[in-house]
Scaffold this active site. Sequence first.
Site, short mmCIF file in Angstrom:
data_model
loop_
_atom_site.label_atom_id
_atom_site.label_comp_id
_atom_site.label_asym_id
_atom_site.label_seq_id
_atom_site.Cartn_x
_atom_site.Cartn_y
_atom_site.Cartn_z
N HIS A 1 23.56 -23.05 -22.62
CA HIS A 1 23.72 -22.81 -24.23
C HIS A 1 25.01 -22.63 -24.90
CE1 HIS A 1 18.67 -23.53 -24.28
NE2 HIS A 1 19.34 -24.25 -23.55
N SER B 1 10.48 -19.37 -20.78
CA SER B 1 8.93 -20.11 -21.07
C SER B 1 8.39 -21.68 -21.74
CB SER B 1 9.00 -20.04 -23.01
OG SER B 1 9.96 -20.18 -23.58
N PRO C 1 5.94 -12.45 -15.97
CA PRO C 1 5.09 -12.37 -15.80
C PRO C 1 3.59 -12.92 -16.83
CG PRO C 1 6.94 -11.11 -17.12
CD PRO C 1 6.48 -12.22 -16.63
P1 OAD Z 1 11.33 -17.26 -24.57
O1 OAD Z 1 11.72 -16.45 -25.73
O2 OAD Z 1 11.59 -18.75 -25.14
O3 OAD Z 1 10.74 -17.07 -23.22
C1 OAD Z 1 10.62 -15.71 -22.89
C2 OAD Z 1 9.78 -16.07 -21.39
O4 OAD Z 1 10.46 -14.55 -20.40
C3 OAD Z 1 8.60 -16.10 -22.10
O5 OAD Z 1 7.72 -17.19 -21.19
C4 OAD Z 1 8.14 -14.42 -21.36
O6 OAD Z 1 6.80 -14.33 -20.60
C5 OAD Z 1 9.08 -13.90 -20.02
N1 OAD Z 1 9.05 -12.52 -20.13
C6 OAD Z 1 9.67 -12.07 -20.65
N2 OAD Z 1 9.81 -10.82 -20.28
C7 OAD Z 1 9.99 -10.99 -19.27
C8 OAD Z 1 10.20 -10.39 -17.88
N3 OAD Z 1 10.67 -8.94 -18.24
N4 OAD Z 1 10.40 -10.73 -16.55
C9 OAD Z 1 10.35 -11.98 -16.75
N5 OAD Z 1 10.29 -12.94 -17.49
C10 OAD Z 1 9.97 -12.07 -19.29
O7 OAD Z 1 13.21 -17.79 -24.51
P2 OAD Z 1 13.92 -19.23 -22.94
O8 OAD Z 1 13.19 -19.43 -22.96
O9 OAD Z 1 14.99 -18.37 -22.56
O10 OAD Z 1 17.75 -21.37 -26.88
O11 OAD Z 1 14.30 -19.65 -24.29
C11 OAD Z 1 15.25 -20.93 -24.19
C12 OAD Z 1 16.39 -21.42 -25.10
O12 OAD Z 1 15.32 -21.54 -26.29
C13 OAD Z 1 16.91 -20.02 -25.37
O13 OAD Z 1 18.04 -19.96 -24.70
C14 OAD Z 1 17.47 -20.54 -26.99
C15 OAD Z 1 15.63 -21.04 -26.95
O14 OAD Z 1 15.75 -21.90 -28.30
C16 OAD Z 1 19.26 -22.66 -27.19
O15 OAD Z 1 19.71 -21.19 -28.15
C17 OAD Z 1 19.60 -23.26 -27.80
#
Ligand code: OAD
Length: 266
Positions: free
Chosen positions: A120, A206, A231
């Site tokens: 990204h 997520s 989690p």
């Molecule tokens: P999200 O904000 O969608 O999801 C974050 C995930 O991390 C969730 O499933 C939480 O349960 C988990 N989480 C939170 N705290 C945690 C911890 N301490 N340890 C492990 N997991 C934890 O973020 P992403 O899935 O990364 O893209 O989102 C993907 C993409 O969506 C991003 O890169 C961004 C966004 O649109 C772009 O900007 C292109």
Amino acid sequence: MQKLRIANSKPVVFLTGAGISAESHIPTFRGEEGYWTVGSKHYHPTELATRQAFSELPMDVWAWYLFRRTVCRRAEPNPGHLLLARLEKHLGERFLLVTQNVDGLHLRAGNSLEKTYQVHGNIDFMRCWKECCTDLFPIPLEIGDLERGEALSEEQKAILVCPKCQGLARPHVLWFDECYDEQIFRFHSSLKAAMKCGALISIGSSGSTNLPTQMVTQASARGAVVVDINPEGGPYARMAQAGGGFWLREKAGTGLQKVAEGLGLT
Ligand code: OAD
């Protein structure tokens, strides 16, 4: 956790999302205080992460990314990031890291650029808006820090230009109305790695984006051991369990420690 059954010769792909950097106090996207959840007076934040918004309001979009860059620059790699850097050394050629995070913390923790696909982008870089070239340029240090909602000064605006053609520069990130590609975002290389790996370890994601979901689906379909460290439950936890893999219902740092032990890193 039961020891991971991964053949010693097989590659291991680590796929990280915002959850791993939550332990460095960088907000996730979809959590309670997430970047896509907390709106501003004028726009919903997802509207700012588009080519369309940049073409209409480039300096507003820049201000928002430079605020987020400031948050990233103030953060430090956490034990999960550091463990991934040790895993790269431990696994050598078998290691690959595919990250959705633009915060650059994996590189600061010691992972190599060669083995870290930033699918990204990276918020510390910019590229030419008019695409006179595909080079990535570090954001000039003179930009300094920006707080949430702060507008750019005329001096700051003047240096957000492509060093090659002097036209407007844009943040080096993937926007909602853009597609992955190989040259800049390593789309095919990431998918190929997922198809060939013996294990895919997802950490803090997520499951909302296209390429990562294709990677988990492919790895699982081809019989790789899929592990989801999160989690909260979600699509990757379900896919992992359905394919005989594991859902580690833990935070990134503790879950990764268990995976590292399973991979023989003490
Ligand atoms: P999200 O904000 O969608 O999801 C974050 C995930 O991390 C969730 O499933 C939480 O349960 C988990 N989480 C939170 N705290 C945690 C911890 N301490 N340890 C492990 N997991 C934890 O973020 P992403 O899935 O990364 O893209 O989102 C993907 C993409 O969506 C991003 O890169 C961004 C966004 O649109 C772009 O900007 C292109």
